[in-house]
Design a protein around this motif. Sequence first.
Motif, PDB file in Angstrom:
ATOM      1  N   ARG A 241       0.756  -1.185   0.189  1.00  0.00           N
ATOM      2  CA  ARG A 241      -0.056  -0.061  -0.112  1.00  0.00           C
ATOM      3  C   ARG A 241       0.849   1.330   0.073  1.00  0.00           C
ATOM      4  N   PHE A 242       1.811   1.453   0.792  1.00  0.00           N
ATOM      5  CA  PHE A 242       2.676   2.619   0.929  1.00  0.00           C
ATOM      6  C   PHE A 242       3.240   2.916  -0.390  1.00  0.00           C
ATOM      7  N   PRO A 243       4.019   2.102  -0.872  1.00  0.00           N
ATOM      8  CA  PRO A 243       4.912   2.502  -2.189  1.00  0.00           C
ATOM      9  C   PRO A 243       3.917   3.050  -3.331  1.00  0.00           C
ATOM     10  N   TYR A 244       2.521   2.427  -3.283  1.00  0.00           N
ATOM     11  CA  TYR A 244       1.683   2.755  -4.302  1.00  0.00           C
ATOM     12  C   TYR A 244       1.253   4.219  -4.246  1.00  0.00           C
ATOM     13  N   LEU A 245       0.869   4.341  -2.842  1.00  0.00           N
ATOM     14  CA  LEU A 245       0.382   5.789  -2.538  1.00  0.00           C
ATOM     15  C   LEU A 245       1.436   6.783  -2.716  1.00  0.00           C
ATOM     16  N   CYS A 246       2.629   6.270  -2.428  1.00  0.00           N
ATOM     17  CA  CYS A 246       3.638   7.493  -2.481  1.00  0.00           C
ATOM     18  C   CYS A 246       3.816   7.613  -4.025  1.00  0.00           C
ATOM     19  N   TYR A 247       3.840   6.664  -4.820  1.00  0.00           N
ATOM     20  CA  TYR A 247       4.085   7.006  -6.459  1.00  0.00           C
ATOM     21  C   TYR A 247       2.902   7.789  -6.773  1.00  0.00           C
TER      22      TYR A 247
ATOM     23  N   GLY B  60      17.199  -1.021 -15.140  1.00  0.00           N
ATOM     24  CA  GLY B  60      15.950  -0.497 -15.065  1.00  0.00           C
ATOM     25  C   GLY B  60      15.349   0.065 -13.610  1.00  0.00           C
ATOM     26  N   ALA B  61      16.275  -0.424 -12.826  1.00  0.00           N
ATOM     27  CA  ALA B  61      15.700  -0.355 -11.469  1.00  0.00           C
ATOM     28  C   ALA B  61      15.688   1.189 -10.956  1.00  0.00           C
ATOM     29  N   PHE B  62      16.758   2.174 -11.366  1.00  0.00           N
ATOM     30  CA  PHE B  62      16.503   3.437 -11.132  1.00  0.00           C
ATOM     31  C   PHE B  62      15.490   4.053 -11.797  1.00  0.00           C
ATOM     32  N   HIS B  63      15.163   3.644 -12.815  1.00  0.00           N
ATOM     33  CA  HIS B  63      14.087   3.897 -13.603  1.00  0.00           C
ATOM     34  C   HIS B  63      12.761   4.255 -12.814  1.00  0.00           C
ATOM     35  N   GLY B  64      12.478   2.812 -11.991  1.00  0.00           N
ATOM     36  CA  GLY B  64      11.526   2.399 -11.012  1.00  0.00           C
ATOM     37  C   GLY B  64      11.528   3.509  -9.829  1.00  0.00           C
ATOM     38  N   ILE B  65      12.700   3.586  -9.433  1.00  0.00           N
ATOM     39  CA  ILE B  65      12.736   4.595  -8.281  1.00  0.00           C
ATOM     40  C   ILE B  65      12.712   5.950  -8.666  1.00  0.00           C
ATOM     41  N   LYS B  66      12.806   6.168  -9.620  1.00  0.00           N
ATOM     42  CA  LYS B  66      12.421   7.697 -10.043  1.00  0.00           C
ATOM     43  C   LYS B  66      10.946   7.753  -9.990  1.00  0.00           C
ATOM     44  N   TYR B  67      10.171   7.123 -10.436  1.00  0.00           N
ATOM     45  CA  TYR B  67       8.678   7.127 -10.560  1.00  0.00           C
ATOM     46  C   TYR B  67       8.156   7.195  -8.871  1.00  0.00           C
ATOM     47  N   TYR B  68       8.833   6.409  -8.315  1.00  0.00           N
ATOM     48  CA  TYR B  68       8.646   6.181  -6.899  1.00  0.00           C
ATOM     49  C   TYR B  68       8.865   7.417  -6.082  1.00  0.00           C
ATOM     50  N   LEU B  69       9.764   8.046  -6.269  1.00  0.00           N
ATOM     51  CA  LEU B  69      10.107   9.247  -5.272  1.00  0.00           C
ATOM     52  C   LEU B  69      10.229  10.577  -5.750  1.00  0.00           C
ATOM     53  N   TYR B  70      10.220  10.612  -7.150  1.00  0.00           N
ATOM     54  CA  TYR B  70      10.392  11.846  -7.972  1.00  0.00           C
ATOM     55  C   TYR B  70       9.192  13.118  -7.266  1.00  0.00           C
ATOM     56  N   PRO B  71       9.563  13.830  -6.651  1.00  0.00           N
ATOM     57  CA  PRO B  71       8.763  14.853  -6.108  1.00  0.00           C
ATOM     58  C   PRO B  71       7.774  15.615  -7.045  1.00  0.00           C
ATOM     59  N   ASN B  72       6.529  15.728  -6.912  1.00  0.00           N
ATOM     60  CA  ASN B  72       5.470  16.688  -7.660  1.00  0.00           C
ATOM     61  C   ASN B  72       4.906  17.183  -6.794  1.00  0.00           C
ATOM     62  N   PRO B  73       5.290  18.546  -6.318  1.00  0.00           N
ATOM     63  CA  PRO B  73       4.489  19.388  -5.263  1.00  0.00           C
ATOM     64  C   PRO B  73       3.098  19.660  -5.734  1.00  0.00           C
ATOM     65  N   ASP B  74       2.869  19.795  -6.991  1.00  0.00           N
ATOM     66  CA  ASP B  74       1.512  20.174  -7.184  1.00  0.00           C
ATOM     67  C   ASP B  74       0.499  19.184  -6.731  1.00  0.00           C
ATOM     68  N   ARG B  75       0.757  18.059  -6.658  1.00  0.00           N
ATOM     69  CA  ARG B  75      -0.332  17.135  -6.046  1.00  0.00           C
ATOM     70  C   ARG B  75      -0.562  17.583  -4.666  1.00  0.00           C
ATOM     71  N   LEU B  76       0.438  18.220  -3.721  1.00  0.00           N
ATOM     72  CA  LEU B  76      -0.037  18.619  -2.573  1.00  0.00           C
ATOM     73  C   LEU B  76      -1.506  19.447  -2.473  1.00  0.00           C
ATOM     74  N   ALA B  77      -1.946  19.940  -3.492  1.00  0.00           N
ATOM     75  CA  ALA B  77      -3.173  20.885  -3.584  1.00  0.00           C
ATOM     76  C   ALA B  77      -4.275  19.779  -3.782  1.00  0.00           C
TER      77      ALA B  77
ATOM     78  N   PRO C  51      -7.108  17.499  -2.047  1.00  0.00           N
ATOM     79  CA  PRO C  51      -7.197  17.112  -0.741  1.00  0.00           C
ATOM     80  C   PRO C  51      -6.902  15.524  -0.295  1.00  0.00           C
ATOM     81  N   GLN C  52      -7.212  14.836  -1.459  1.00  0.00           N
ATOM     82  CA  GLN C  52      -7.058  13.442  -1.548  1.00  0.00           C
ATOM     83  C   GLN C  52      -5.707  12.968  -1.083  1.00  0.00           C
ATOM     84  N   VAL C  53      -4.856  13.408  -1.485  1.00  0.00           N
ATOM     85  CA  VAL C  53      -3.450  13.019  -1.137  1.00  0.00           C
ATOM     86  C   VAL C  53      -3.060  13.166   0.476  1.00  0.00           C
TER      87      VAL C  53
END
Length: 591
Positions: free
Chosen positions: A48-54, A249-266, A268-270
């Motif tokens: 659950r946590f990894p997917y929610l983070c992504y 391709g591992a780091f390609h997956g890590i990028k999708y996992y942790l690359y920050p997108n501050p716009d998503r903080l707007a 409320p569902q997040v």
Amino acid sequence: MADSLCRLDHLPPKATSQAVDQRGKWGSKKEFILSAAGAIIGLGNVWRFPYLCYKNGGGAFLIPYILFLGACGIPLFILEISLGQYTSQGGIMCWRKICPLFEGMGYASQLIVFYGCISYIVILAWAFLYLFSSFSGELPWATCNNTWNSGSCVVLNNFNATVNWTLPVNASSSVSEFWQRRVLNISTGIEVLGNIQWELSLCLLLAWIICYFCVWKGVRSTGKAAYVTATFPFIMLTVLFIRGMTLPGAFHGIKYYLYPNPDRLADPQVWIDAGTQIFYSYAICLGCLTTLGSYNKYNNNCYRDCFCLCLLNSGTSIISGFAIFSVLGYMSQKQGVNISLVADSGPGLVFIVYPQAVTLLPWPQVWSVCFFTMIILLGIDGQFIGLESIMTSLSDVYPSQIRKGFRRELLLMLICASGYVFGLLLVCQGGAYILQIFDHYVCSGPTLLLLAIFQSVVIGWIYGADRFYDNIKDMIGYKPLALIKYCWLYGTPLICSGTLLFLLLRYTPLRFNNSYVYPWWAYCFGWFLAMSSLMMIPVTMVWKLAHVKGNLWQRLKMSSKPACDNPVVTKEMTSMSTSLHFLEGGQDGKL
């Protein structure tokens, strides 16, 4: 010593010794830490946590996650562990000693745990079936040559990543067909319950037997079992993490996992997802933490333990994200598709995505055995800790009836047997539909949020935050951080109330796989499961008020007093002390 009648230490020395011997204590500090780690670190950390983070902004998701952790997760975690250690009682009796009027919270939480045990263990049955299927010359979900496969089955591994390709119309992967047509053998709807699948029923029986023998001797067996069930998943997770990070391709997956997108903080569902994840993964408001804390020594530094356990839980969630998304990055590169097409959450990640991933690795059977062994041990931990919580709570309410002879073992066997019988409905062809109702309504956000509000209000405003701080200081020798107290008073109830209001305003009817609409009676059944636990609170309140004399205000005041201030409860506890003293050999019966 503060409020001594609220715990066992008010008993005479010999009676105290006998009460502790009958109830039991952890054999060592390690057993408590490992058992608590097993209770809070489970499948939610992996699926659950990894997917929610992504999904919710990558690294930016950690901002609301940490805020909810600090304002709700850690304060409630400390509250429950400390409450159990201070009162030396489980999830029901602890509230009777602190605030008898809200004793129903204990009954509500234990009923939720029982419902959760019935449904949660089915996941273990699925994992056992995958584990046994891994011991074969070729993984059965890696081919389309099986009796359960349809004519539209395709093996994704056969496609070349260097060539542009799309799946044929109406095609389904071999991994999905193994899950849908072999494991679930799912029917068209909840109206068609179908037959019991005998292989799953045997796996379910095996899971219940293992849980029974982990709990049957109380903390003596629970603590010893935790040495294996709590440590082995960390070893497996470390192995999977190291192997995943070395894949192309591992780091390609890590990028999708942790690359920050501050716009998503707007969105409320997040923030809602962050809050619900804290409640989901920290096992708060279920009484399990109170039970684990109740077996500690009185002067154990539970405050420090809580911070260590919270750090371990959240750290495990983050590390598991690296292990999972490194493999997903490898999958996306190997199959030549975007990672969004292979990323999934919940059972889809464990029983479709990862089995697909291991077919791409060398020695797939080895990695499959490692992965599903980890899943089973992660699930077993939470399951038998839940059972221990139920048994502890019942034993504390009825000590003379349950702790004698083999009555505890017989009662545990009865609970496990009834759980298995009810669980047979969930391993029918239509069982997956029922399982989702349990998952959505029993341990749902609104239910846990209401219990969190009640807990923080009772401790912060009725019993008194300062008074509870003094109790903790009496145990550990110093007062905790003042911020924790203000979270109990203001932060936790306000944040939980706002989150609850938002969830109710955004309520949408449950659907299975986002397509199947349940019939009206299925929704009624779901709300019955949710309300049957919450109704224990007002029902117990009415019962308590009916047994106290005076006008309504006097009854409320008397019923809200803790055991150390309540002459009615004090008389009962004094009577219990005298009885125990006589059993121990006392002649005069004086305290």
